[in-house]
Design a protein around this motif. Structure first.
Motif, PDB file in Angstrom:
ATOM      1  N   ASP A   1       0.860  -1.188   0.000  1.00 56.61           N
ATOM      2  CA  ASP A   1       0.000   0.000   0.000  1.00 56.61           C
ATOM      3  C   ASP A   1       0.898   1.240   0.000  1.00 56.61           C
ATOM      4  O   ASP A   1       2.037   1.192   0.457  1.00 56.61           O
ATOM      5  CB  ASP A   1      -0.880  -0.030   1.260  1.00 56.61           C
ATOM      6  CG  ASP A   1      -2.007   0.988   1.205  1.00 56.61           C
ATOM      7  OD1 ASP A   1      -2.124   1.703   0.202  1.00 56.61           O
ATOM      8  OD2 ASP A   1      -2.765   1.075   2.182  1.00 56.61           O
TER       9      ASP A   1
ATOM     10  N   GLU B   1       0.110   4.258   1.492  1.00 53.33           N
ATOM     11  CA  GLU B   1      -0.120   5.227   2.572  1.00 53.33           C
ATOM     12  C   GLU B   1       0.973   5.151   3.646  1.00 53.33           C
ATOM     13  O   GLU B   1       1.454   4.061   3.961  1.00 53.33           O
ATOM     14  CB  GLU B   1      -1.499   4.984   3.209  1.00 53.33           C
ATOM     15  CG  GLU B   1      -2.620   5.285   2.242  1.00 53.33           C
ATOM     16  CD  GLU B   1      -4.007   5.187   2.870  1.00 53.33           C
ATOM     17  OE1 GLU B   1      -4.097   5.081   4.111  1.00 53.33           O
ATOM     18  OE2 GLU B   1      -4.976   5.221   2.106  1.00 53.33           O
TER      19      GLU B   1
ATOM     20  N   GLN C   1      -1.967   8.298  -5.835  1.00 53.79           N
ATOM     21  CA  GLN C   1      -1.310   7.284  -4.992  1.00 53.79           C
ATOM     22  C   GLN C   1       0.213   7.343  -5.147  1.00 53.79           C
ATOM     23  O   GLN C   1       0.943   7.197  -4.169  1.00 53.79           O
ATOM     24  CB  GLN C   1      -1.845   5.887  -5.330  1.00 53.79           C
ATOM     25  CG  GLN C   1      -3.300   5.726  -4.905  1.00 53.79           C
ATOM     26  CD  GLN C   1      -3.724   4.282  -4.684  1.00 53.79           C
ATOM     27  OE1 GLN C   1      -2.917   3.428  -4.346  1.00 53.79           O
ATOM     28  NE2 GLN C   1      -5.001   4.028  -4.855  1.00 53.79           N
TER      29      GLN C   1
ATOM     30  N   SER D   1      -5.279   9.109  -0.337  1.00 51.58           N
ATOM     31  CA  SER D   1      -4.588   9.713  -1.486  1.00 51.58           C
ATOM     32  C   SER D   1      -5.545  10.523  -2.357  1.00 51.58           C
ATOM     33  O   SER D   1      -5.244  11.664  -2.723  1.00 51.58           O
ATOM     34  CB  SER D   1      -3.925   8.642  -2.347  1.00 51.58           C
ATOM     35  OG  SER D   1      -3.153   7.789  -1.565  1.00 51.58           O
TER      36      SER D   1
END
Ligand code: FAD
Length: 475
Positions: free
Chosen positions: A101, A103, A291, A384
């Motif tokens: 991911d 984040e 992202q 995002s």
């Protein structure tokens, strides 16, 4: 040595077209899914009840899908860096696999889980699954990440994309003895959203789970995608895919989505339809762009990208903010949109831009207040995309040009010319003339009769005020 691989699901709540899960199955016939309900996420103050409801619905279907494939999806509750290694050790798992991911929180958490597993001698393997192109794969000529969308799109759209991967099937799960061990190690029954403290009773825009997401994609590809270019900005029309929550939680694989667009494009003979399909593909690229930005510039999550904006003299008036949240600003298009958000957990993209511009440029309230409120309500809330949308609207992000200030009346006239959307969400204005609704110039006597507020600020004055402050901040 055990051949058991645990597959940790996070934002990939599906068994089809899942790169990490498919690879796990290629390596071993013995694959068991896990999902960890993480208090560091679920107890934050920006969790939307609609989002938790969607998540739990996806997990319910995922459990059934695992069962049909011959295995189980186990539910844990606790800090992943503790709960997952305890479970993996007690089941003598050979490895834990997961999809990566972008984040910042996810990356720190994953590193902690990796380290804790390594200490116990359990291997880990990670894959990029949620994007068509992983961060680092789309760079400028000087090998830098892009900060502007258009050149990113040009490069991204040229790159070859993977096809969907094989769904999980014919797999072996835990035996009774292992299930007892897993229970001792902390697995629980899947709670409801209410058990977790979140109550959401309104229908969601899209039912949770893999089946509903695939059906929606098919329906969209048969209908609205063909007119997407023309209709995507009209909030009264069901002209967009409404797949955002499915994409956020990975109820559908991005390769599956992309392939559907390619097939349509190839089979279409009309230039207009092809243009519409490409416009929709560009939205998927926006999702990837934001992202990538979050991955390379994690500081975006904490505040404005542009340093000068850290000192911006926002008014931050609490009463004005409350009126915005409740859809009581006296600007019909803004209020209709905020009421749609509050009632459905979703808002049309055009309206997200209108209300974000209004909050920042008319009410002169810090965009981060709006960003958080959106996360507290949206069932597709995604760090995002949400942060990208807010920084774009506030002009505090990477690409601030041109300075965008939306005029609510012009936006209504252009995108809701018959006042249909306004009437849908503000029933007290239903019987007023369309002219009043779309210009926002409603006589005071009518306002009183409808019980609808006067405009809380004067758009013309406030946008001039914003521009002045913006100029000063820019120096
Ligand atoms: P479609 O028009 O069908 O688009 C297809 C998909 O492309 C979407 O499902 C989404 O995954 C992606 N997409 C479309 N537009 C954007 C965009 N501008 N940025 C990133 N991805 C995009 N989107 C979210 O998924 N979560 C959010 O929390 C979110 N917050 C936003 C906040 C603001 C202030 C703004 C301006 C936009 C935000 N968006 C967010 C982007 C966009 O509004 C939604 O993705 C879109 O409205 C979802 O509806 P749809 O699935 O019908 O979109």
């Amino acid at each position: 040595m055990s051949d058991l691989i645990l597959f940790w699901h996070r934002r990939d709540l599906r068994i089809s077209d899942n790169i990490g899960l498919s690879t796990a199955r290629q390596r071993s016939p013995h694959v068991v899914g896990i999902f960890c309900l993480d208090p560091d996420i679920l107890e934050k103050d920006d969790v939307a009840p609609a989002r938790v409801t969607y998540l739990i619905g996806c997990l319910q279907e995922l459990q059934q899908n695992y069962q049909q494939a011959g295995s189980q999806l186990l539910i844990l509750k606790g800090k992943p860096s503790q709960a997952i290694p305890i479970l993996a050790e007690s089941l003598k798992a050979q490895a834990v696999f997961w999809n990566l991911d972008v984040e910042p929180y996810a990356q720190t958490r994953d590193e902690q889980v990796s380290n804790a597993l390594q200490e116990k001698g359990i291997a880990t393997e990670k894959f990029w699954d949620q994007l068509l192109h992983a961060p680092g794969k789309i760079l400028t000529l000087s090998k830098e990440p892009y900060k502007v969308y258009t050149p990113f799109w040009r490069n991204w759209s040229q790159e070859l994309k993977k096809s969907p991967v094989q769904a999980l099937e014919d797999v072996q799960g835990l035996n009774q003895q292992q299930i007892s061990l897993a229970k001792e190690a902390g697995i629980i029954d899947l709670p409801t959203a209410k058990d977790l403290g979140y109550l959401w009773e309104n229908p969601l825009m899209l039912n949770p789970g893999e089946t509903a997401a695939k059906e929606r994609l098919q329906e969209f590809c048969k209908t609205s995608i063909n007119n997407y270019q023309e209709q995507r900005d009209l909030p009264a029309i069901d002209g967009t895919s409404r797949l955002s929550a499915a994409l956020k939680f990975g109820a559908i694989g991005i390769r599956t989505v992309w392939q559907a667009t390619l097939e349509l494009y190839e089979n279409s003979r009309s230039d207009e339809v092809r243009e519409s399909i490409q416009t929709w593909q560009q939205e998927l690229a926006w999702r990837e762009f934001y992202q990538h930005c979050m991955y390379f510039f994690p500081e975006l999550a904490d505040g404005p990208y542009r340093k000068e904006f850290r000192e911006f003299p926002w008014d931050n008036d609490e009463d004005l903010f409350q009126a915005w949240c409740e859809g009581k600003t006296g600007y019909p298009i803004v209020d209709a949109a905020m009421r749609q958000l509050n009632e459905t957990g979703w808002m049309h993209n055009r309206c997200r831009m209108i209300v974000a511009s209004f909050l920042t440029k008319d009410l002169i309230i810090n965009w981060q207040w709006g960003e958080k409120y959106f996360m507290q309500k949206l069932y597709d809330g995604d760090l995002s995309a949400n942060n990208g949308g807010w920084q774009w609207s506030a002009s505090s992000g990477m690409d601030p040009k041109p300075l965008r200030i939306f005029n609510p009346a012009s936006q209504s006239q252009k995108y809701d010319p018959d006042g249909e959307y306004i009437r849908q969400w503000i029933p007290e204005l239903k019987s007023l003339d369309t002219e009043y609704l779309v210009t926002g110039k409603i006589p005071t006597s009518e306002l009183r009769q409808c019980g609808y507020p006067e405009p809380i600020v004067d758009h013309k004055k406030r946008q001039a005020e914003f521009k002045q402050r913006y100029k000063e901040v820019k120096g």
